[in-house]
Scaffold this motif. Sequence first.
Motif, short mmCIF file in Angstrom:
data_model
loop_
_atom_site.label_atom_id
_atom_site.label_comp_id
_atom_site.label_asym_id
_atom_site.label_seq_id
_atom_site.Cartn_x
_atom_site.Cartn_y
_atom_site.Cartn_z
N PHE A 289 -3.75 64.99 -8.14
CA PHE A 289 -2.33 65.23 -8.30
C PHE A 289 -1.54 64.58 -7.17
O PHE A 289 -0.55 63.89 -7.41
CB PHE A 289 -2.03 66.73 -8.33
N VAL A 290 -2.00 64.78 -5.94
CA VAL A 290 -1.32 64.19 -4.79
C VAL A 290 -1.35 62.67 -4.90
O VAL A 290 -0.33 61.99 -4.71
CB VAL A 290 -1.96 64.67 -3.48
N ALA A 291 -2.52 62.12 -5.22
CA ALA A 291 -2.64 60.67 -5.32
C ALA A 291 -1.71 60.10 -6.39
O ALA A 291 -1.07 59.06 -6.19
CB ALA A 291 -4.08 60.28 -5.60
N SER A 292 -1.62 60.79 -7.53
CA SER A 292 -0.83 60.26 -8.64
C SER A 292 0.65 60.21 -8.32
O SER A 292 1.38 59.38 -8.87
CB SER A 292 -1.06 61.09 -9.91
N ARG A 293 1.13 61.08 -7.41
CA ARG A 293 2.55 61.07 -7.08
C ARG A 293 2.94 59.80 -6.33
O ARG A 293 4.11 59.44 -6.28
CB ARG A 293 2.93 62.30 -6.26
N SER A 294 1.96 59.13 -5.73
CA SER A 294 2.24 57.88 -5.03
C SER A 294 1.98 56.64 -5.88
O SER A 294 2.17 55.52 -5.41
CB SER A 294 1.42 57.79 -3.74
N PHE A 295 1.55 56.83 -7.14
CA PHE A 295 1.39 55.67 -8.02
C PHE A 295 2.74 55.05 -8.34
O PHE A 295 2.85 53.85 -8.51
CB PHE A 295 0.69 56.07 -9.33
N ASN A 296 3.77 55.90 -8.42
CA ASN A 296 5.14 55.46 -8.69
C ASN A 296 5.24 54.83 -10.07
O ASN A 296 4.27 54.68 -10.79
CB ASN A 296 5.63 54.49 -7.59
N ASP A 297 6.45 54.48 -10.45
CA ASP A 297 6.67 53.80 -11.73
C ASP A 297 6.29 52.33 -11.58
O ASP A 297 6.44 51.75 -10.51
CB ASP A 297 8.16 53.89 -12.12
N PRO A 298 5.82 51.70 -12.65
CA PRO A 298 5.54 50.26 -12.57
C PRO A 298 6.76 49.48 -12.10
O PRO A 298 7.88 49.74 -12.54
CB PRO A 298 5.16 49.90 -14.01
N ASP A 299 6.54 48.57 -11.17
CA ASP A 299 7.65 47.79 -10.62
C ASP A 299 8.22 46.88 -11.69
O ASP A 299 7.50 46.07 -12.29
CB ASP A 299 7.16 46.97 -9.41
N ARG A 300 9.53 47.00 -11.93
CA ARG A 300 10.19 46.19 -12.97
C ARG A 300 10.68 44.85 -12.42
O ARG A 300 11.32 44.09 -13.18
CB ARG A 300 11.38 46.98 -13.54
N GLY A 301 10.39 44.58 -11.15
CA GLY A 301 10.93 43.36 -10.56
C GLY A 301 9.93 42.26 -10.31
O GLY A 301 10.22 41.30 -9.59
N LEU A 302 8.75 42.35 -10.91
CA LEU A 302 7.71 41.35 -10.65
C LEU A 302 8.09 40.00 -11.25
O LEU A 302 8.45 39.90 -12.44
CB LEU A 302 6.37 41.82 -11.21
N PHE A 303 8.03 38.98 -10.40
CA PHE A 303 8.40 37.60 -10.76
C PHE A 303 9.83 37.50 -11.27
O PHE A 303 10.19 36.57 -12.01
CB PHE A 303 7.42 37.00 -11.79
N VAL A 304 10.66 38.46 -10.85
CA VAL A 304 12.10 38.42 -11.13
C VAL A 304 12.80 38.60 -9.78
O VAL A 304 12.83 39.71 -9.25
CB VAL A 304 12.56 39.49 -12.12
N ALA A 305 13.33 37.53 -9.23
CA ALA A 305 13.95 37.62 -7.90
C ALA A 305 15.20 38.48 -7.96
O ALA A 305 15.95 38.43 -8.95
CB ALA A 305 14.29 36.22 -7.40
N PRO A 306 15.47 39.28 -6.93
CA PRO A 306 16.71 40.05 -6.91
C PRO A 306 17.91 39.11 -6.88
O PRO A 306 17.84 38.00 -6.34
CB PRO A 306 16.60 40.86 -5.62
N PRO A 307 19.04 39.54 -7.45
CA PRO A 307 20.21 38.63 -7.52
C PRO A 307 20.84 38.35 -6.17
O PRO A 307 21.57 37.38 -6.03
CB PRO A 307 21.16 39.38 -8.45
N VAL A 308 20.62 39.23 -5.19
CA VAL A 308 21.15 39.03 -3.83
C VAL A 308 20.08 39.37 -2.83
O VAL A 308 19.11 40.09 -3.13
CB VAL A 308 22.39 39.90 -3.56
#
Length: 312
Positions: A293-312
């Motif tokens: 349970f503790v470990a899973s809380r640090s899995f976080n949501d899948p990062d939606r920014g992979l290979f997508v550069a931030p606009p700024v």
Amino acid sequence: MTDRPITHLRHLDLAVPDLARQQEFFTGTWGLTTEHTDSGLAFLAAEGSPEQYVIRLRRAEDKRIDLIAFGAATPADVDALATRLAADDVRLVSEPGTLDTPGGGYGFRFFDNEGRTVEVSADVAVRAHRRIEAGESIPVRLSHVVINSAAPEQTRAFYERHLGFRLSDILMHPRMGEMMYFLRINRWHHSLAIARGPHASLHHASFELRGIDEYLRGTGRMLRGGVEKIWGPGRHLAGNNTFSYFLDPHGNTVEYTTELELIDEDSWHPHLYDFSRPEVSDQWGTANEMNEFVASRSFNDPDRGLFVAPPV
């Protein structure tokens, strides 16, 4: 350029849907200071750090890591690194040039092997900062960033080969194998760690406090304030640092720590620690049990920014 072009960790940039709520947490609760703001952006500094900011927040529909930023010694090192990365077919997001962010400087951005945006810069102006006094339970600096990776061996190899990181220690489990790699770029035991996870995401961001008393005061302030605690307080074996993990309003794990180990690089040999042994996870025995349970809380949501550069 030396074989270690990176000198230190600068800042972590996060995108979140509710900027106001996230900014209030990091300033009103966590103890950072809003140093600069722009349209949809907030640059948050640690009072004890010379860095212009240690966290940048950006309002966006998708929660993501915008980028992880590191320092280099000189603009020449920045240029040499960019040239070397391009020759090794690492995908550059931007060419070296003047940075339009607080403190200015000279830098560039690129994607790591899993698609996170990384920035390397030099000649960023030093922020007017101060000594944190006894009893002040606010962050002195950004200590380290830990990322989740579905391919941790390859990600470790990327940062060692291209950015000169060195291995400090490994956490392993008898059934699951090697689970976390602690990587350093200077004498601090780790500035970056890579955890085995189901997907690429932020595992946690860690903030150094002045000492044990301030660390415990900060931990207690979070508990009294009703911030959800994930794990701690305790002291890890790898890095010998204290830990108290909490969730921010968007489900990112953030850590209060202190006394991260400074190592003698000439004599250091990486350890292989079995974290199924309780004293490896927590030398003190004061933290709640490390479980699934503790470990899973640090899995976080899948990062939606992979290979997508931030606009700024």
